[in-house]
Design a protein around this motif. Structure first.
Motif, mmCIF file in Angstrom:
data_model
loop_
_atom_site.group_PDB
_atom_site.id
_atom_site.type_symbol
_atom_site.label_atom_id
_atom_site.label_comp_id
_atom_site.label_asym_id
_atom_site.label_seq_id
_atom_site.Cartn_x
_atom_site.Cartn_y
_atom_site.Cartn_z
ATOM 1 N N ALA A 119 76.881 78.440 111.535
ATOM 2 C CA ALA A 119 77.068 77.070 112.005
ATOM 3 C C ALA A 119 76.535 76.063 110.986
ATOM 4 N N LEU A 120 77.375 75.099 110.626
ATOM 5 C CA LEU A 120 76.980 74.081 109.662
ATOM 6 C C LEU A 120 76.114 73.026 110.337
ATOM 7 N N THR A 121 75.114 72.553 109.612
ATOM 8 C CA THR A 121 74.273 71.462 110.098
ATOM 9 C C THR A 121 74.448 70.257 109.188
ATOM 10 N N PHE A 122 74.072 69.105 109.687
ATOM 11 C CA PHE A 122 74.209 67.882 108.901
ATOM 12 C C PHE A 122 73.420 67.980 107.599
ATOM 13 N N LEU A 123 72.160 68.408 107.688
ATOM 14 C CA LEU A 123 71.333 68.492 106.484
ATOM 15 C C LEU A 123 71.832 69.581 105.548
ATOM 16 N N GLY A 124 72.281 70.699 106.109
ATOM 17 C CA GLY A 124 72.783 71.779 105.272
ATOM 18 C C GLY A 124 73.996 71.376 104.462
ATOM 19 N N VAL A 125 74.846 70.539 105.042
ATOM 20 C CA VAL A 125 76.060 70.092 104.362
ATOM 21 C C VAL A 125 75.788 68.917 103.433
ATOM 22 N N MET A 126 74.994 67.971 103.886
ATOM 23 C CA MET A 126 74.919 66.671 103.230
ATOM 24 C C MET A 126 73.735 66.482 102.290
ATOM 25 N N ASN A 127 72.773 67.412 102.251
ATOM 26 C CA ASN A 127 71.540 67.126 101.497
ATOM 27 C C ASN A 127 71.799 66.830 100.022
ATOM 28 N N GLY A 128 72.629 67.638 99.363
ATOM 29 C CA GLY A 128 72.896 67.407 97.944
ATOM 30 C C GLY A 128 73.642 66.107 97.700
ATOM 31 N N PHE A 135 64.528 76.040 107.248
ATOM 32 C CA PHE A 135 64.261 76.358 108.648
ATOM 33 C C PHE A 135 65.469 76.040 109.531
ATOM 34 N N ASN A 136 66.627 75.837 108.872
ATOM 35 C CA ASN A 136 67.865 75.528 109.590
ATOM 36 C C ASN A 136 67.650 74.356 110.549
ATOM 37 N N ALA A 137 67.010 73.308 110.038
ATOM 38 C CA ALA A 137 66.671 72.151 110.862
ATOM 39 C C ALA A 137 67.919 71.510 111.452
ATOM 40 N N VAL A 163 66.076 68.627 101.826
ATOM 41 C CA VAL A 163 66.321 69.965 101.280
ATOM 42 C C VAL A 163 65.376 71.008 101.867
ATOM 43 N N ASP A 164 64.078 70.738 101.805
ATOM 44 C CA ASP A 164 63.112 71.735 102.280
ATOM 45 C C ASP A 164 63.350 72.091 103.743
#
Length: 344
Positions: A109-118, A215-217, A210-211
Motif C-alpha cells: 500500500a502506497l502512503t503519501f510520504l512514501g510516494v511524495m518525500n523525494g 516506519f511506514n508512517a 524521509v526518516d
C-alpha cells in the motif's frame, strides 16, 4: 546581492558535485548503466527518462557554480531559466517511477510520504533557491540541498552492490552519511549571518519526510486513500506481459542449473539454486529459513518467468562460452537486484 562571503566557497561546489556523479555511476552501474552499454537493458522507457532528467540536474549543479566562478553570469542566468523546465520534468519522472512500482506491487500500500518525500524535498529547496536568486547565500545552499537529495538513491545501491549490506542497515548508513555531511556544513558556516538556516531546515525536512517512511508512517485522513487515488492517475501504465511456457531446448537446458548469488561469510547470503526436473527447470531460494521453490517458465532467448511470481518477475540470463554466467532479476521493467553471478 548579499555581500557576505561564506567560509564555504559555493562557487567551487560544482567541482564537489563530481563526487555525487561518481556515486551515481557506481550505484547504478549494476542492473542499469552496464546493461545500457551492453545493449541488454529491459527497463521501461520511463526509467530512461528519469535517468536523463537526473543526469541533466547533476550536470547543471556542476556547471552553474563554475560559471559563477568564471564570471559567466549571462550563461549562468540562461541555464537557470532552463531549470524551469528541467525541475518539473525531474519531479514528474520521480512520480512516474513511484507510480509504476505501485502498479507492479499493489499489495504494498502506497502512503503519501512514501510516494511524495523525494519530490517534496527537491521541489521545496528548488523553490527556495529560485525565490532567493538575488540572495546568494540562500540560493547556493538551497541548490546544494537539491543535490544532497540525490545521494541516497545512489548510496543505497553502492552499499548493496559493493559492500553487501542489507536492509535496513543500508538505509541507516546512507542517512548517517547525509547527516554527517550536513553537520559538517553547519559547523563550517556556524558564524555566517545569512543563509545559515538552510541546512538545519533540510535536516528537519529529511527527518519529517524521509526518516518517517522507515516506519511506514501514515497520515490520518490521507492514507491509504492517497495511495489508491495516486494509482488512478494516468502517469504510467502497467506493462502487458504475455507469459509463455515454451519447451526448453535439450541443447540449452544444462546451461542454467547450479548455485547463483553472492556470499560473504556472516554478512550476505542470497543463494538461489536452479535445478533440473526432467525437461523443466526449478528455482529455489531460502526465505525465513524455509525453501521457496517455483518452476521457471521458459520464454525463449535465455529468459524465464518464475511461475509463482508471474507475470511481472523474470530472470534474464547472460551467456558466455555457451553457458549462463549471470542473470538480472526484473520486476516488470525494473532491474531490482543487478546481476547475480554463478557460484558454481
Amino acid at each position: 546581492m548579499n555581500n557576505v562571503i561564506s567560509k564555504i566557497n559555493f562557487d567551487k561546489a560544482g567541482y564537489y558535485v563530481f563526487g555525487l556523479g561518481a556515486i551515481v555511476l557506481l550505484g547504478f552501474w549494476h542492473g542499469y548503466i552496464s546493461e545500457l552499454i551492453a545493449g541488454t537493458s529491459r527497463h521501461a522507457s520511463l526509467f530512461h527518462f528519469h535517468g536523463v532528467m537526473m543526469s541533466l540536474w547533476i550536470a547543471m549543479l556542476i556547471v552553474q557554480p563554475i560559471l559563477i566562478r568564471k564570471k559567466k553570469f549571462a550563461a549562468h542566468r540562461l541555464i537557470g531559466k532552463f531549470s524551469f523546465v528541467v525541475m518539473p520534468l525531474l519531479v514528474l519522472s520521480i512520480l512516474q517511477v513511484m507510480h509504476y512500482e505501485g502498479l507492479l506491487f499493489p499489495e504494498e500500500a502506497l502512503t503519501f510520504l512514501g510516494v511524495m518525500n523525494g519530490s517534496i524535498l527537491m521541489s521545496t529547496f528548488y523553490l527556495i533557491a529560485i525565490a532567493n536568486r538575488s540572495r546568494v547565500a540562500i540560493h547556493a545552499r538551497a541548490m546544494v540541498c537539491t543535490g544532497i537529495t540525490m545521494i541516497q538513491p545512489a548510496s543505497d545501491r553502492v552499499l548493496f552492490h559493493l559492500f553487501k549490506m542489507e536492509f535496513p542497515t543500508i538505509i541507516f548508513v546512507s542517512w548517517a552519511m547525509i547527516y554527517a555531511l550536513l553537520i559538517v556544513l553547519i559547523v563550517m558556516e556556524r558564524k555566517e549571518k545569512a543563509g545559515r538556516w538552510v541546512f538545519p531546515f533540510y535536516i528537519f525536512m529529511h527527518v519529517l519526510l524521509v526518516d518517517s517512511t522507515l516506519f511506514n508512517a501514515r497520515i490520518p485522513g490521507v492514507d491509504p486513500a492517497f495511495g489508491k487515488w495516486f494509482l488512478t492517475l494516468s502517469l504510467t501504465t502497467k506493462p502487458t506481459v504475455v507469459v509463455k511456457d515454451l519447451p526448453i531446448p535439450k541443447n540449452e537446458i544444462d546451461r542454467y542449473p547450479g548455485e547463483w548469488g553472492e556470499y560473504d561469510a556472516g554478512q550476505h547470503n542470497d543463494k538461489f539454486t536452479i535445478h533440473k526436473h526432467g525437461d523443466q527447470l526449478w528455482g529455489t531460494r531460502i526465505e525465513n529459513g524455509k525453501p521457496d521453490s517455483t518452476r521457471l517458465l521458459y520464454q525463449g532467448n535465455g529468459e524465464f518467468i518464475p511461475d509463482k511470481y508471474k507475470p511481472f518477475a523474470r530472470l534474464i540470463f547472460r551467456m558466455k562460452d555457451g553457458k549462463a554466467e549471470a542473470f538480472t532479476f526484473y520486476y516488470g521493467a525494473i532491474g531490482r537486484s543487478g546481476q547475480t553471478k554463478r557460484r558454481k
